[in-house]
Design an enzyme around this catalytic site. Structure first.
Site, PDB file in Angstrom:
ATOM      1  N   SER A 111       0.823  -1.195   0.000  1.00 21.62           N
ATOM      2  CA  SER A 111       0.000   0.000   0.000  1.00 21.62           C
ATOM      3  C   SER A 111       0.872   1.266   0.000  1.00 21.62           C
ATOM      4  O   SER A 111       1.671   1.451  -0.921  1.00 21.62           O
ATOM      5  CB  SER A 111      -0.948  -0.046   1.204  1.00 21.62           C
ATOM      6  OG  SER A 111      -1.967   0.910   1.086  1.00 21.62           O
ATOM      7  N   ASP A 212     -10.152  -5.067  -3.821  1.00 24.16           N
ATOM      8  CA  ASP A 212      -9.415  -4.241  -2.861  1.00 24.16           C
ATOM      9  C   ASP A 212     -10.345  -3.105  -2.454  1.00 24.16           C
ATOM     10  O   ASP A 212     -10.725  -2.279  -3.285  1.00 24.16           O
ATOM     11  CB  ASP A 212      -8.135  -3.701  -3.511  1.00 24.16           C
ATOM     12  CG  ASP A 212      -7.240  -2.939  -2.546  1.00 24.16           C
ATOM     13  OD1 ASP A 212      -7.753  -2.381  -1.564  1.00 24.16           O
ATOM     14  OD2 ASP A 212      -6.021  -2.883  -2.801  1.00 24.16           O
ATOM     15  N   HIS A 241      -7.190  -6.094   0.490  1.00 22.69           N
ATOM     16  CA  HIS A 241      -6.078  -5.148   0.446  1.00 22.69           C
ATOM     17  C   HIS A 241      -4.825  -5.633   1.165  1.00 22.69           C
ATOM     18  O   HIS A 241      -3.724  -5.579   0.629  1.00 22.69           O
ATOM     19  CB  HIS A 241      -6.512  -3.796   1.023  1.00 22.69           C
ATOM     20  CG  HIS A 241      -5.434  -2.758   0.974  1.00 22.69           C
ATOM     21  ND1 HIS A 241      -4.928  -2.260  -0.212  1.00 22.69           N
ATOM     22  CD2 HIS A 241      -4.734  -2.147   1.965  1.00 22.69           C
ATOM     23  CE1 HIS A 241      -3.988  -1.383   0.046  1.00 22.69           C
ATOM     24  NE2 HIS A 241      -3.843  -1.291   1.354  1.00 22.69           N
TER      25      HIS A 241
END
Length: 266
Positions: A111, A212, A241
């Site tokens: 991320s 996600d 995610h």
């Protein structure tokens, strides 16, 4: 209504959940060369989301460094006093350590951690052999982001984004709230990073969850079309995610290990 105070995931009793990981290389397992891997966690997360990945690499003889970004693993209120510059300074410090102690370095991130290591790869193109990203974020389609310069002065936080995980019974132990000043700092750093993506010349292994709920589809085409190095995209069909803790984690571990071996060979 008063904003929620962080308690359940960041109390002293849970301090070990957020501890950084540092493991030295075992060159006897890697052909005599010291190979290091830096792993960066994401926004409002902590090393907890990366340690299983890191340990899997360490078991193969790679040096592993998983730093805890400033303001993370404590409280979201504390994180609201930190910025992208603070987080990048910490990954830069960890990168310098890995580089000094090893012959070759690969960087990886989840991320926002993916964005941070892409920033490293753009700034240190000659010193990084490969980049691995998992659901990286460098852009968003969300229109409310444009309101953050004003909203962050009115509201300190929004509901949290942690633990977007498909696997039952698994938690990321991230913050229950999203600190808005910190979030705005991250969003402001994205345009410069996107502009500098052509400076990333190392091979990139890009893992992307098919579902996600945190990072939307805006980032992938920007990254894959702009970096200069070759890109391999691998879909994660059974994870959300935080894929490093999800059903496809072992796939990430195995394929990233093969990638590290390939890009550091020679």
């Amino acid at each position: 209504m008063a904003e929620q105070t962080e308690t359940s995931t960041s109390s002293p009793d849970h301090a070990d959940l957020h501890a950084p990981l540092s493991v030295a290389a075992r060159p006897e397992l890697t052909g005599g060369r010291r190979i290091g891997v830096l792993l960066s966690h994401g926004f409002t997360g902590s090393p907890y989301s990366m340690v299983p990945w890191g340990r899997s690499l360490a078991d193969l003889g790679y040096a592993v460094e998983v730093p805890r970004l400033p303001g993370h693993g404590t409280t979201w209120q504390e994180m609201n006093g930190t910025t992208w510059s603070d987080w990048y300074a910490e990954v830069s410090r960890a990168f310098a350590k890995v580089q000094a102690e090893n012959d070759v370095v690969v960087v990886a991130g989840l991320s926002m951690g993916g964005a941070l290591v892409l920033r490293l790869a753009a700034d240190h193109a000659d010193a990084i052999a490969g980049v691995v990203v998992v659901n990286p974020a460098v852009a968003t389609k969300r229109l409310d982001v444009k309101l953050l310069p004003v909203v962050k002065h009115l509201v300190r936080s929004f509901p949290g984004i942690a633990s977007d995980i498909k696997k039952e019974g698994v938690a990321e132990h991230g913050y229950l709230r999203t600190p808005l000043k910190a979030a705005h700092s991250m969003f402001r750093a994205w345009p410069e990073l996107v502009a500098d993506l052509p400076k990333v010349t190392a091979p990139v292994l890009y893992f992307r969850s098919t579902v996600d709920h945190v990072v939307d589809a805006a980032s992938q085409p920007l990254i894959t079309s702009r970096v200069s190095g070759p890109v391999t995209v691998r879909e994660l069909p059974n994870s959300y995610h935080v894929a490093t803790l999800d059903n496809d984690a072992q796939l990430i571990f195995d394929e990233s290990a093969a990638f590290v071996a390939r890009v550091t060979a020679g």
